[in-house]
Design an enzyme around this catalytic site. Sequence first.
Site, short mmCIF file in Angstrom:
data_model
loop_
_atom_site.label_atom_id
_atom_site.label_comp_id
_atom_site.label_asym_id
_atom_site.label_seq_id
_atom_site.Cartn_x
_atom_site.Cartn_y
_atom_site.Cartn_z
N LYS A 128 0.87 -1.19 0.00
CA LYS A 128 0.00 0.00 0.00
C LYS A 128 0.89 1.22 0.00
CE LYS A 128 -4.46 0.83 0.24
NZ LYS A 128 -5.61 -0.04 -0.11
N ASP A 168 -6.84 4.35 -4.43
CA ASP A 168 -7.55 4.21 -3.16
C ASP A 168 -8.19 5.59 -2.97
OD1 ASP A 168 -7.66 2.14 -0.73
OD2 ASP A 168 -7.50 4.10 0.19
#
Length: 448
Positions: A128, A168
């Site tokens: 991430k 995201d």
Amino acid sequence: MLTNEYVKRVYDQVQKRDGDQPEFLQAVYEVLDTLQPVIAKHPEYEANGVLERLVEPERVIKFRVAWVDDAGKVQVNRGYRIQFNSAIGPYKGGLRFHPTVNEGVIKFLGFEQILKNSLTTLPMGGGKGGSDFNPKGKSDAEVMRFCQAFMTELCRHIGQFTDVPAGDINVGGREIGYLFGQYKRIRDEYSGVLTGKGLEFGGSLARTEATGYGLCYYTQEALRVLKNDSFAGKTVVISGSGNVAIYATEKAQQLGAKVVTASDSNGYVYDPDGIKLDVVKQIKEVERGRIKEYAERVPGAEYHEGCAGVWTVPCDIALPCATQNEINEESAKALVAGGCKVVCEGANMPSTPEAIEVYKSNGLLYGPAKAANAGGVAVSGLEMSQNSYRLSWTFEETDAKLKSIMESIVAASLAAAKEYGEEGDLMAGANIAGFVKVANAMVAQGVL
Ligand code: GLU
């Protein structure tokens, strides 16, 4: 409660090292707690140090992102990429641009991503990244310059076989386009290094819809298997108004439900006749405006300040699609009081541990994020496959694969829960099913 000695030791160590990262501790505690029966049955995991390796990222990359705003002023943001676990595939996971981003937030997201990606059945490790850059109020040119500066450093660390970022919160098609362009310019290489790309340059049909659609496919399947029920005729409360919320609303409506809310960080709108999605899309996807404007355009709709109020709206099903910890104990109790029987999570970790306790003690069907929202990264995995083949599948083909992946996640979670004495528990099942595959790969590959 943690009772297993090995699990306790690992958690104590995480607390000592990362005590200043509350979201990461929260994500780790939940997973370790539900893995205890697995650890008890499989001494090889302790013998191979699987848990202490699982909670420590393989690599944390943190960098300065300097860029010049429209007024000619120098701005400095922080960039992150956390390459958490590559046991079952290249690191894979989104980039988040939001002022709340810090190392602990990216670590919790990266940790969740390991098990989520494992659940998709596709070969993807966990990672991430992101930045504390706030795109709100920035011009297109500023967003482009920021993305170019961010990728100038990130491009050294990623690659189609190494690490494949995607979107995201606040990272959508526009940002992925700028990031991809800069990667290509610097590396002189045209590859599937990012997913969520535009359809003209290697993107996959159904990727835009995937997280929201996948959430509804998952919920529909869990309802069918556990309650012999469906979305038809249900009242649904959805929080958020970004990519996940919009396509969850679209699919829930297609499945015969009435979605009555949308929200952003300032407040929520309640539309008793059902949310008009074309208006939300116009405000959010075209104008990049605030959800308040919905109530100004749609007669009969109400706007309320404060986003937590959305949980007081009576409903049968709640789909939190905004952000982490958006439902606390009080909000969970309000949902139960309003008749809610199902909570499935579109956002990452939107429920606090206390909220999850409320769902459990009141017998709600609870679909945890790492299973329920895995549709986004699942279609990202399908985008990687299409890029490797150098061809593209139709919308129908990709959507059908997404649906079958979401159904398989429900089945795998329920099977794992049953095997370890937690029958019907979708949360324990998701953690266990996701973990076992990664753990076995880690054991097989030796101590790394
Ligand atoms: N950010 C999404 C998630 O939380 C998608 C990640 C991806 O497509 O790589 O899973």
